[in-house]
Design a protein around this motif. Sequence first.
Motif, mmCIF file in Angstrom:
data_model
loop_
_atom_site.group_PDB
_atom_site.id
_atom_site.type_symbol
_atom_site.label_atom_id
_atom_site.label_comp_id
_atom_site.label_asym_id
_atom_site.label_seq_id
_atom_site.Cartn_x
_atom_site.Cartn_y
_atom_site.Cartn_z
ATOM 1 N N VAL A 463 0.846 -1.202 0.000
ATOM 2 C CA VAL A 463 0.000 0.000 0.000
ATOM 3 C C VAL A 463 0.876 1.244 0.000
ATOM 4 O O VAL A 463 0.663 2.184 -0.760
ATOM 5 N N LEU A 464 1.892 1.230 0.873
ATOM 6 C CA LEU A 464 2.773 2.397 0.915
ATOM 7 C C LEU A 464 3.550 2.531 -0.387
ATOM 8 O O LEU A 464 3.813 3.644 -0.844
ATOM 9 N N ALA A 465 3.885 1.387 -1.010
ATOM 10 C CA ALA A 465 4.552 1.456 -2.315
ATOM 11 C C ALA A 465 3.638 2.119 -3.328
ATOM 12 O O ALA A 465 4.081 2.916 -4.157
ATOM 13 N N ASN A 466 2.344 1.797 -3.238
ATOM 14 C CA ASN A 466 1.342 2.422 -4.099
ATOM 15 C C ASN A 466 1.435 3.935 -4.026
ATOM 16 O O ASN A 466 1.357 4.639 -5.016
ATOM 17 N N ILE A 467 1.547 4.431 -2.790
ATOM 18 C CA ILE A 467 1.569 5.883 -2.609
ATOM 19 C C ILE A 467 2.946 6.434 -2.933
ATOM 20 O O ILE A 467 3.079 7.464 -3.598
ATOM 21 N N TYR A 468 3.970 5.722 -2.511
ATOM 22 C CA TYR A 468 5.313 6.214 -2.760
ATOM 23 C C TYR A 468 5.588 6.346 -4.250
ATOM 24 O O TYR A 468 6.053 7.375 -4.736
ATOM 25 N N PHE A 469 5.288 5.267 -5.003
ATOM 26 C CA PHE A 469 5.566 5.341 -6.432
ATOM 27 C C PHE A 469 4.580 6.239 -7.145
ATOM 28 O O PHE A 469 4.744 6.530 -8.322
ATOM 29 N N GLY A 470 3.516 6.642 -6.429
ATOM 30 C CA GLY A 470 2.608 7.602 -7.024
ATOM 31 C C GLY A 470 3.136 9.013 -6.890
ATOM 32 O O GLY A 470 2.720 9.917 -7.607
ATOM 33 N N ILE A 471 4.040 9.210 -5.923
ATOM 34 C CA ILE A 471 4.585 10.551 -5.711
ATOM 35 C C ILE A 471 5.992 10.648 -6.301
ATOM 36 O O ILE A 471 6.295 11.577 -7.041
ATOM 37 N N ASP A 472 6.849 9.692 -5.976
ATOM 38 C CA ASP A 472 8.196 9.698 -6.516
ATOM 39 C C ASP A 472 8.235 8.755 -7.700
ATOM 40 O O ASP A 472 8.540 7.573 -7.556
ATOM 41 N N THR A 473 7.904 9.276 -8.872
ATOM 42 C CA THR A 473 7.742 8.378 -10.012
ATOM 43 C C THR A 473 9.009 8.205 -10.809
ATOM 44 O O THR A 473 8.998 7.613 -11.877
ATOM 45 N N GLY A 474 10.114 8.731 -10.296
ATOM 46 C CA GLY A 474 11.345 8.716 -11.079
ATOM 47 C C GLY A 474 11.725 7.345 -11.579
ATOM 48 O O GLY A 474 12.010 7.160 -12.762
ATOM 49 N N GLN C 52 0.134 40.439 5.062
ATOM 50 C CA GLN C 52 0.790 41.723 5.287
ATOM 51 C C GLN C 52 2.126 41.808 4.576
ATOM 52 O O GLN C 52 2.533 42.864 4.121
ATOM 53 N N ASN C 53 2.795 40.672 4.479
ATOM 54 C CA ASN C 53 4.091 40.705 3.803
ATOM 55 C C ASN C 53 4.003 40.329 2.346
ATOM 56 O O ASN C 53 5.009 40.139 1.681
ATOM 57 N N PHE C 54 2.786 40.223 1.840
ATOM 58 C CA PHE C 54 2.630 39.756 0.466
ATOM 59 C C PHE C 54 2.958 40.874 -0.509
ATOM 60 O O PHE C 54 2.493 41.989 -0.380
ATOM 61 N N ASP C 55 3.754 40.525 -1.478
ATOM 62 C CA ASP C 55 4.131 41.507 -2.479
ATOM 63 C C ASP C 55 4.002 40.829 -3.828
ATOM 64 O O ASP C 55 4.741 39.897 -4.130
ATOM 65 N N ALA C 56 3.033 41.290 -4.631
ATOM 66 C CA ALA C 56 2.744 40.572 -5.874
ATOM 67 C C ALA C 56 3.949 40.529 -6.794
ATOM 68 O O ALA C 56 4.108 39.608 -7.594
ATOM 69 N N GLY C 57 4.818 41.509 -6.685
ATOM 70 C CA GLY C 57 5.971 41.516 -7.565
ATOM 71 C C GLY C 57 6.972 40.426 -7.212
ATOM 72 O O GLY C 57 7.591 39.816 -8.075
ATOM 73 N N GLN C 58 7.099 40.174 -5.897
ATOM 74 C CA GLN C 58 8.096 39.175 -5.495
ATOM 75 C C GLN C 58 7.391 38.030 -4.795
ATOM 76 O O GLN C 58 7.650 37.764 -3.630
ATOM 77 N N ALA C 59 6.498 37.383 -5.510
ATOM 78 C CA ALA C 59 5.656 36.375 -4.856
ATOM 79 C C ALA C 59 6.469 35.191 -4.367
ATOM 80 O O ALA C 59 7.430 34.776 -5.002
ATOM 81 N N ALA C 60 6.057 34.664 -3.241
ATOM 82 C CA ALA C 60 6.732 33.487 -2.694
ATOM 83 C C ALA C 60 6.469 32.291 -3.583
ATOM 84 O O ALA C 60 5.364 32.080 -4.064
ATOM 85 N N TYR C 61 7.490 31.489 -3.792
ATOM 86 C CA TYR C 61 7.343 30.305 -4.655
ATOM 87 C C TYR C 61 8.089 29.140 -4.044
ATOM 88 O O TYR C 61 9.223 29.288 -3.603
ATOM 89 N N ILE C 62 7.433 28.035 -3.996
ATOM 90 C CA ILE C 62 8.115 26.852 -3.471
ATOM 91 C C ILE C 62 7.821 25.646 -4.356
ATOM 92 O O ILE C 62 6.717 25.494 -4.861
ATOM 93 N N HIS C 63 8.819 24.829 -4.541
ATOM 94 C CA HIS C 63 8.668 23.651 -5.405
ATOM 95 C C HIS C 63 8.884 22.416 -4.555
ATOM 96 O O HIS C 63 9.924 22.273 -3.930
ATOM 97 N N TRP C 64 7.875 21.529 -4.512
ATOM 98 C CA TRP C 64 8.029 20.374 -3.642
ATOM 99 C C TRP C 64 8.652 19.198 -4.346
ATOM 100 O O TRP C 64 9.648 18.662 -3.925
ATOM 101 N N ILE C 65 8.013 18.747 -5.405
ATOM 102 C CA ILE C 65 8.523 17.540 -6.058
ATOM 103 C C ILE C 65 8.037 17.497 -7.493
ATOM 104 O O ILE C 65 6.962 17.995 -7.798
ATOM 105 N N GLU C 66 8.842 16.927 -8.340
ATOM 106 C CA GLU C 66 8.390 16.750 -9.718
ATOM 107 C C GLU C 66 7.777 15.369 -9.809
ATOM 108 O O GLU C 66 8.462 14.364 -9.777
ATOM 109 N N LEU C 67 6.465 15.326 -9.909
ATOM 110 C CA LEU C 67 5.776 14.047 -9.846
ATOM 111 C C LEU C 67 5.972 13.263 -11.126
ATOM 112 O O LEU C 67 6.335 12.102 -11.119
ATOM 113 N N LEU C 68 5.715 13.912 -12.250
ATOM 114 C CA LEU C 68 5.946 13.308 -13.553
ATOM 115 C C LEU C 68 6.817 14.296 -14.307
ATOM 116 O O LEU C 68 6.820 15.472 -13.980
#
Lengths: 492, 121, 506
Positions: A463-474, C52-68
Amino acid sequence: MIEHLPILQVIIPLLAAPICLILREARLVRWFTFIASALAFVNSILLLQQVQTQGTISYSLGGWDAPIGIEYRIDLLNAYLLILVTSISTLALLAAGPSLRKELSERKETYFYVAYLLCLTGLLGILATGDAFNVFVFLEISSLASYTMIAMGRDRRALWASYQYLIMGTIGATFILIGIGLMYMMTGTLNMYDLAERLPEVQQTKTVFTAFAFFVVGVCLKLALFPLHLWLPNAYAYAPSIATVFLAATATKVAIYVLLRFIFSVYGFEFSFSHLPLQEILVALGLMGVFAASIVAIYQDNVKRLFAYSSVAQIGYMILGLGVGSKTGLTATLLHLFNHALMKGAIFLALAGLIYRVGSVNLKAFSGLGKQMPWTMAAIVVGGLSLIGVPLTVGFVSKWYLVLALLESNWWPIAVLVLIGSLLAVIYVWRIVEVAYFRKAMQDSAPYKEAPLMILIPTWILVLANIYFGIDTGFTVGLSEQIAASLFEVAK
Amino acid sequence: MNFLEQYNYWIVIILMMSGFYIVIAHGNLIKKMIGLTVFQTSVFILYISMSKVTAGTAPILNEAYKVYSNPLPHVLILTAIVVGIATTALGLALVVRIKEAYGSVEEDLIQEKDLQQEGSE
Amino acid sequence: MIEQSVLMQLIIILPLLAIPGIIIFGKWPNLREAVTLIAGGLLLIAVIVFYQNFDAGQAAYIHWIELLPGLDIAFKAEPLGVLFSMVAGSLWLVTSVYAIGYMRGHGEVNQTRFYACFAVAISAVMGLAFADNLFTLFIFYEVLTLSTYPLVTHAGTEKAKQGGRTYLSILLATSIGFLLLAIVGTWWQTGTLTFTQGGVFDDSTSKVATSVLLVLFIFGIGKAAIMPFHRWLPAAMVAPTPVSALLHAVAVVKAGVFTVLKVCVYIFGIDLLRDIPATQWLLYLAAASVLLASLVAMRQDNLKKRLAYSTVSQLGYITIGALLASQAGILGGALHIVAHAFGKITLFFCAGAIMVAAHKTEISDMRGLGKAMPITMIAFFIGSLSIIGLPPAAGVWSKWYLLMGTLDTHQWIVMSVLMVSSLLNIAYLLPIPLRAFFPGAGPQGADFRENAKVIRIERAQIKEAPWPSLVALSITAIMTMVLFFWPHVFYELAASLAGLSGGING
């Protein structure tokens, strides 16, 4: 040792099988089988690493070089599948102890492990070999072993299911044999890569077309493509739970591998898809399989049979991806091979735990299980969400690629149909959710305990593999794209 | 394209279709197994007959002879025969157990009993 | 202070962090509720500081993971997202306070599951608000659907199950069948899913293709309850009122129209929208949705059902705002997210209070209730004003800009629909508080005096709602008025969004 990895892959389970007979005592045999399967898993990982660094490995059996001798040829495609089969096999064996003790009688347990190991041998042999006739031999080894495993189920319908599977499976295997025979007749060789070189000269003959047709039909029977799927639901439903886990996650995938291997590496993509209307047939049958099987699944009361029909539908998706005939489509198929094994492995393992406690897989028996067996039901829910294709699960990844492939080839009506098929999955998964979580438990039974840990742990690993490979698809996506690219290159 | 010259293929086809027909048409489990065996045998004959080279002898090296029949298909068929035997044995073992469990080896009777069982479940 | 990008992630994760606490303290209700309240308070502070600290010109951006490959889970702050996060963030705390009163007053079971699922849903809303691309948005959109299912079916009865079925099937059918197809289609056509100023489509995509995609998007965003995919809203009224209040007046439905606005502004771009033929038809569909829902609302006697259809109608306003393809429309739509949220949540709070304190669900039973529950009914009155669009409630401003939008784009039909619907709003909302205070004329005949006596005796036994609920609904009612007098905060954000969208000035 390292040079012999390809043959070791097959020999380890092969030798382990008779040794189990010698060991006799069930507990000993259980651990021995697990170790054998784990060794095979380690072997497959080493093979993948080797292939990734060195490229395709070619191993001549007994020192006899191809094309006269039998050659084992491991490239990325087999290595990928070898890892899949061995990992599922090992996880299933973790749970086998308690599950089989409940479902089989004591003296049969040893024989089950023998059959299991032989089935594993057969599947690994199919994957590893580079010789066409070898494929047939290992195919029959795995099939015979699986008939035996299925027949050991408690219910007498297991016998009948096994018999039907035997008849249909043998016809399929014989068709494959005919195909191989005709191929040999025209080219004089059985080595797959030699065949690939020699077939183009004789391609336009009727014999080669016939050989291809027989071969494809035979393999489609083995992989349970609609309408040749009739053996699957009963076979999966009545077999011992661990057998179902193993077979559902691996047997049909290996058959799809055979199809891919022959279409791309032996006959070549152009021949397979242009001279014969294979594309249309695969797409049409794949789609019909998705709908027919999903709809039948909705009406099933036996939950194992419900998920067996679901498997037929998912196989339909895989064949659909193949039928699109583009790199993205093939990537989708390869992804789904892996992802579906994870999904169904998790679900059937959870069901194994459920049968252990509840004793029945009728939908009525699920009433109130949401409270009584929370972890097991949660595993089924996550597996179900994966089947539907909810983002963050593996099911979504394959579905994305499939829809993308269909849009790229301008087949958007089929894309719509694929998505409708997912909605059908919502219906049959939600039937189970509703009964488990919304109905009160049946009054006359004492509350069930949660499934034993030895079954829960492998379930949740999957089950966790299901979720893991769903997020880290590298890993999966990267490999699948690589394999798809290389298969299409060879086809040129 | 002389029909008579390719009589081996005709035999193969006739056997194959007969075997296949027996499997589908008969309800008796043992007859099905027989049909399956006939079906498989036809394929064996296909292989073996294709290996015979006209004016070829047995594949034993001898200076007097230049043309040999191909021994490889024979070897393949030996394997296939063994597989066939194993399949038949397994199938018949299943039939014995089915007879024990259901009391019959007729397909329709077995299916009836299954339906009854499912109805009462 | 904390960096903006870190704060943004904190806002998304904060509700999730509360969950272990909620579960562990499940057996001690006061501690468990304290966890939720503390988390809610922290979230409120976080969103305010972020703004209060939001500034549209310098918007905060974060990248978590590239899924595909090419598809990431990433977050970026932009005006509409900040607006939405503030609305949802502030209302979580208020709703939690309300829920404590309601759940305890009603004696509900499974409260731990309730508060835990609530937290997941709010987290999903925050993730959705800050999504940088369609892919991330879709993920949180689906998580929201799934996490609210246990909340909708909380009661566990057959009716709850049926309601849950309708809810889930419509939302999943639209999201998987249409929205996913639209997203993959966009990806295939343009190679990107990132929300970009001016839209992602260029001339290489045909008008037909963009039309089809627009239709798929609008129908696919089932949470915006465009007819005919609106049935899930009334069906979801089987949920306990705090759920209806927050999720179906604020979070779930607002996620829907938020997505519509985002897609229209950042995926299609206002200029493209005006060129696509499909926009006009969808505009008429939204207008029809507004009108039909109002008409159906008038015929409902069940208060929650009436409010549900009213929500369907109001959501149509925001969709109209988006599809008008003018700056004023966008401004009005964004402001209406705020105005409707505060107004509707007040109305739902009152509905729940009436149910708990007086055990009444049908409007015809609510005559003369004003004597027993004055604060509740006054709050109801103020909330109604916001929905109708009368001062001194915030709804005035959003209605104003929406009308301006219709004027700018010469959409006379839509304008008349907006005005007629305001009248309808009066017809189906105002009678409720008015009859509560002035029961006056009613059914004639001998029964009436009997009924009146019974009613008077009954009313005497009814007390006001439980005090936490009372506090909550008073706060939201007061906020509705406050936002009328000081709309600057939200107005600036909405105007910033409108400015970014380009298009004709209005």
